[in-house]
Design a protein around this motif. Sequence first.
Motif, PDB file in Angstrom:
ATOM      1  N   GLY A  42      24.502 -62.958  -2.208  1.00 38.40           N
ATOM      2  CA  GLY A  42      23.757 -62.369  -3.304  1.00 38.40           C
ATOM      3  C   GLY A  42      23.078 -63.362  -4.227  1.00 38.40           C
ATOM      4  N   GLN A  43      23.167 -64.648  -3.899  1.00 40.74           N
ATOM      5  CA  GLN A  43      22.586 -65.669  -4.760  1.00 40.74           C
ATOM      6  C   GLN A  43      21.509 -66.448  -4.021  1.00 40.74           C
ATOM      7  OE1 GLN A  43      25.364 -68.106  -6.913  1.00 40.74           O
ATOM      8  NE2 GLN A  43      26.842 -66.441  -7.148  1.00 40.74           N
ATOM      9  N   ALA A  44      20.664 -67.110  -4.796  1.00 40.89           N
ATOM     10  CA  ALA A  44      19.612 -67.931  -4.218  1.00 40.89           C
ATOM     11  C   ALA A  44      20.191 -69.204  -3.609  1.00 40.89           C
ATOM     12  CB  ALA A  44      18.584 -68.292  -5.285  1.00 40.89           C
ATOM     13  N   ARG A  45      19.444 -69.787  -2.684  1.00 39.71           N
ATOM     14  CA  ARG A  45      19.887 -71.048  -2.094  1.00 39.71           C
ATOM     15  C   ARG A  45      19.768 -72.141  -3.149  1.00 39.71           C
ATOM     16  NH1 ARG A  45      18.431 -72.154   4.084  1.00 39.71           N
ATOM     17  NH2 ARG A  45      19.409 -70.091   4.062  1.00 39.71           N
ATOM     18  N   GLU A  46      20.833 -72.931  -3.259  1.00 40.42           N
ATOM     19  CA  GLU A  46      20.958 -73.916  -4.334  1.00 40.42           C
ATOM     20  C   GLU A  46      20.969 -75.330  -3.779  1.00 40.42           C
ATOM     21  OE1 GLU A  46      24.230 -75.063  -7.852  1.00 40.42           O
ATOM     22  OE2 GLU A  46      24.773 -73.740  -6.197  1.00 40.42           O
ATOM     23  N   PHE A  47      20.238 -76.215  -4.419  1.00 38.68           N
ATOM     24  CA  PHE A  47      20.234 -77.626  -4.036  1.00 38.68           C
ATOM     25  C   PHE A  47      21.577 -78.263  -4.384  1.00 38.68           C
ATOM     26  CE2 PHE A  47      18.898 -81.837  -3.281  1.00 38.68           C
ATOM     27  CZ  PHE A  47      19.273 -82.622  -4.361  1.00 38.68           C
ATOM     28  N   VAL A  48      22.114 -79.022  -3.443  1.00 38.22           N
ATOM     29  CA  VAL A  48      23.389 -79.709  -3.658  1.00 38.22           C
ATOM     30  C   VAL A  48      23.184 -81.226  -3.759  1.00 38.22           C
ATOM     31  CG1 VAL A  48      25.661 -80.220  -2.687  1.00 38.22           C
ATOM     32  CG2 VAL A  48      24.700 -77.912  -2.486  1.00 38.22           C
ATOM     33  N   ALA A  49      22.540 -81.813  -2.746  1.00 39.78           N
ATOM     34  CA  ALA A  49      22.352 -83.260  -2.746  1.00 39.78           C
ATOM     35  C   ALA A  49      21.310 -83.641  -1.714  1.00 39.78           C
ATOM     36  CB  ALA A  49      23.668 -83.977  -2.436  1.00 39.78           C
ATOM     37  N   ALA A  50      20.744 -84.847  -1.870  1.00 39.23           N
ATOM     38  CA  ALA A  50      19.782 -85.371  -0.901  1.00 39.23           C
ATOM     39  C   ALA A  50      19.907 -86.878  -0.840  1.00 39.23           C
ATOM     40  CB  ALA A  50      18.362 -84.969  -1.271  1.00 39.23           C
ATOM     41  N   ILE A  51      19.530 -87.435   0.317  1.00 47.62           N
ATOM     42  CA  ILE A  51      19.609 -88.887   0.518  1.00 47.62           C
ATOM     43  C   ILE A  51      18.462 -89.338   1.393  1.00 47.62           C
ATOM     44  CG2 ILE A  51      21.146 -88.653   2.525  1.00 47.62           C
ATOM     45  CD1 ILE A  51      22.559 -91.239   1.554  1.00 47.62           C
ATOM     46  N   ARG A  52      17.948 -90.534   1.094  1.00 50.45           N
ATOM     47  CA  ARG A  52      16.859 -91.116   1.877  1.00 50.45           C
ATOM     48  C   ARG A  52      17.430 -92.165   2.826  1.00 50.45           C
ATOM     49  NH1 ARG A  52      14.187 -93.048  -2.041  1.00 50.45           N
ATOM     50  NH2 ARG A  52      12.683 -91.361  -2.275  1.00 50.45           N
ATOM     51  N   TRP A  53      16.816 -92.252   4.013  1.00 51.78           N
ATOM     52  CA  TRP A  53      17.185 -93.292   4.981  1.00 51.78           C
ATOM     53  C   TRP A  53      15.919 -93.988   5.462  1.00 51.78           C
ATOM     54  CZ3 TRP A  53      21.577 -95.468   6.535  1.00 51.78           C
ATOM     55  CH2 TRP A  53      21.514 -96.341   7.622  1.00 51.78           C
TER      56      TRP A  53
END
Length: 123
Positions: A42-53
């Motif tokens: 019932g909730q929107a997709r939420e950003f948790v974390a990101a990483i660059r390589w």
Amino acid sequence: QVRLVESGGGLVQAGGSLRLSCAASGRTFSSNIMGWFRQAPGQAREFVAAIRWPGGSTSYGDSVKGRFTISRDNVNTGYLQMNSLKPEDTAVYYCAARQGLALGTTQYEYDYWGQGTQVTVSS
């Protein structure tokens, strides 16, 4: 095309830890940014974390800062270490990938998605 497969989800008590993994295959040279998102019912997709390589620059959502750590062994394998888990962390967690310079924090910036893995935190 990039294929992403998540693993490591499960049931854990509040205060516990889990480590999610994301394995990438295919045209992985086109996926230098790896992100984690989550979606509760019932909730929107939420950003948790990101990483660059390569380089290792990271970004975190406010709700997980100081508790979750994103890492990456190489362009093919990434992780999300989740500590001090809370019941509100319960959700399906998705790995995502994109090619770019900026660390994407919205789902619309990502081109490739895994099928998701369920994380349930009991109180």
